[in-house]
Design an enzyme around this catalytic site. Sequence first.
Site, mmCIF file in Angstrom:
data_model
loop_
_atom_site.group_PDB
_atom_site.id
_atom_site.type_symbol
_atom_site.label_atom_id
_atom_site.label_comp_id
_atom_site.label_asym_id
_atom_site.label_seq_id
_atom_site.Cartn_x
_atom_site.Cartn_y
_atom_site.Cartn_z
ATOM 1 N N VAL B 126 0.654 -1.009 -0.105
ATOM 2 C CA VAL B 126 0.003 -0.339 0.258
ATOM 3 C C VAL B 126 0.763 1.249 0.191
ATOM 4 O O VAL B 126 0.447 2.083 0.370
ATOM 5 C CB VAL B 126 -1.123 0.149 0.861
ATOM 6 C CG1 VAL B 126 -1.864 -1.400 1.891
ATOM 7 C CG2 VAL B 126 -0.409 0.038 2.347
ATOM 8 N N GLU B 127 1.960 0.699 -0.310
ATOM 9 C CA GLU B 127 2.476 1.958 0.031
ATOM 10 C C GLU B 127 3.639 2.002 -1.691
ATOM 11 O O GLU B 127 3.298 2.122 -2.799
ATOM 12 C CB GLU B 127 4.156 2.518 0.636
ATOM 13 C CG GLU B 127 3.510 2.400 2.120
ATOM 14 C CD GLU B 127 3.393 3.398 3.132
ATOM 15 O OE1 GLU B 127 4.525 3.491 3.618
ATOM 16 O OE2 GLU B 127 3.269 1.917 4.439
ATOM 17 N N MET B 128 5.321 1.624 -1.698
ATOM 18 C CA MET B 128 5.910 1.486 -3.000
ATOM 19 C C MET B 128 6.025 0.189 -3.309
ATOM 20 O O MET B 128 6.080 0.400 -4.510
ATOM 21 C CB MET B 128 7.540 2.347 -1.680
ATOM 22 C CG MET B 128 7.594 3.823 -1.360
ATOM 23 S SD MET B 128 8.975 4.241 -0.843
ATOM 24 C CE MET B 128 10.230 4.163 -2.531
#
Lengths: 104, 336
Positions: B126-128
């Site tokens: 859900v980030e990088m």
Amino acid sequence: MKKIVTTLLVAGALSVTLSAKNWVVNQKGKTFIPSKLTVHVGDTITFDNSDPFAHNAYTDDEANEFDVGMQPTGKETHMKIKSKESFNVECAIHPNMLLEVTVE
Amino acid sequence: MIIKLGLSALLISSTLFATSDMSKWIRPNEVPQPKDNKLTKDRIELGKLLYFDKRLSASDKISCATCHAPKRGWTDLVPVSKAVGAGRGPRNSPTVLNTAYLRRLFWDGRAKSLEQQALGPIEADVEMNMPLEVLIPKLQKIQGYVKLFNKAYPNEGGINNKTLAKAIASFERTVLSTTAPFDKYAMGDTKAISKKAAKGYKVFIGKAHCADCHDKFNFTDGSFHNIGLKDGDLQGKDLGRYNLKRRAAWYGVFKTPTLRDVTKSGPYFHDGSVKTLTEAATICASGGRYKNGVKNKSTYIEDRHLTQTEISQIVAFMKTLTGPDMKLKIPTKFPQ
């Protein structure tokens, strides 16, 4: 008579050596006081809370695992040293609080 | 390497001195550093390049600075961050500011050091969304980075998970608050903040009990609390630190955030559900958003019966905790 006295003296000396000790640790200013303890198996640690808010001492060390739960001001809690494994105690609310317990 | 701090300079150059009851608000002279990752110029510069390099994400479009931007209070100013693709993360982006002083990182405290923290967002889907087994070989092919890693971390195996984490952590450790008006006030300059803010300070440390948690120079003691943002139990919702271990005291608790530069880092709370400092102060000092029936609500969160005037005084005080942005040259060219 002499034999009985000798036996009693030896037994008394042994009981002093083997008797468990209670150590008192205060939680004040979001600090464990003292912050280091040297204890023996069978000893107990009493946690006091002099702060105006709750603490929750615990360790995840498997051999001596305990969690006193939420401890409001003035309430006293206890834990017993079960294993000869040194461990650290933290507060579940304030992880900056650290008590290093060395078991001998 | 000792990082010289702006406040230390103030201490030396000024004739002002903190009184004993104000001394706890003064920043320590040195930044904590782990023994195996002492700060050096090479490590900080390498970490800075990595922090701003979008090639560390799966899409080549997101860097650490996307969600923790220096010009946005080291956050992203949205309730929850946008991820690679169309998704969004579950929590508000916490500020990187002064994280060098924290013993637990992330809202749930799952990392015990900046080195542990640094790689989490890179890999998080859900980030990088960049698996390290993909990223490390990718970086190893960039000769510019190979040279910089070898220089910063000689004899540590070049580019690997550990040196990558250490370098990013080194840069993050230099992200520090500057001298705010309250710092000058704490040093004895009574005119550094308004009378309203000074009254707010008294309420903050007294009647409102804010300093029970927002304590010491970083205005957080690193403690974890459920402040009653959600009603009832949290079935199907974010359980906070309880996700790490089913410890009763950790049900729905999140870390107390710093109030340094707080005017730059809204919206507030772990879910980014509050837009203003007035609303945040009102929730905390009135017993939570939900007053009753909240499972494991912190005993620190009580109705302190503050007036609207007192709330506005606290807000005025909190605004004095914001200083100028730290000096930073953001890289525009990256190793090739």
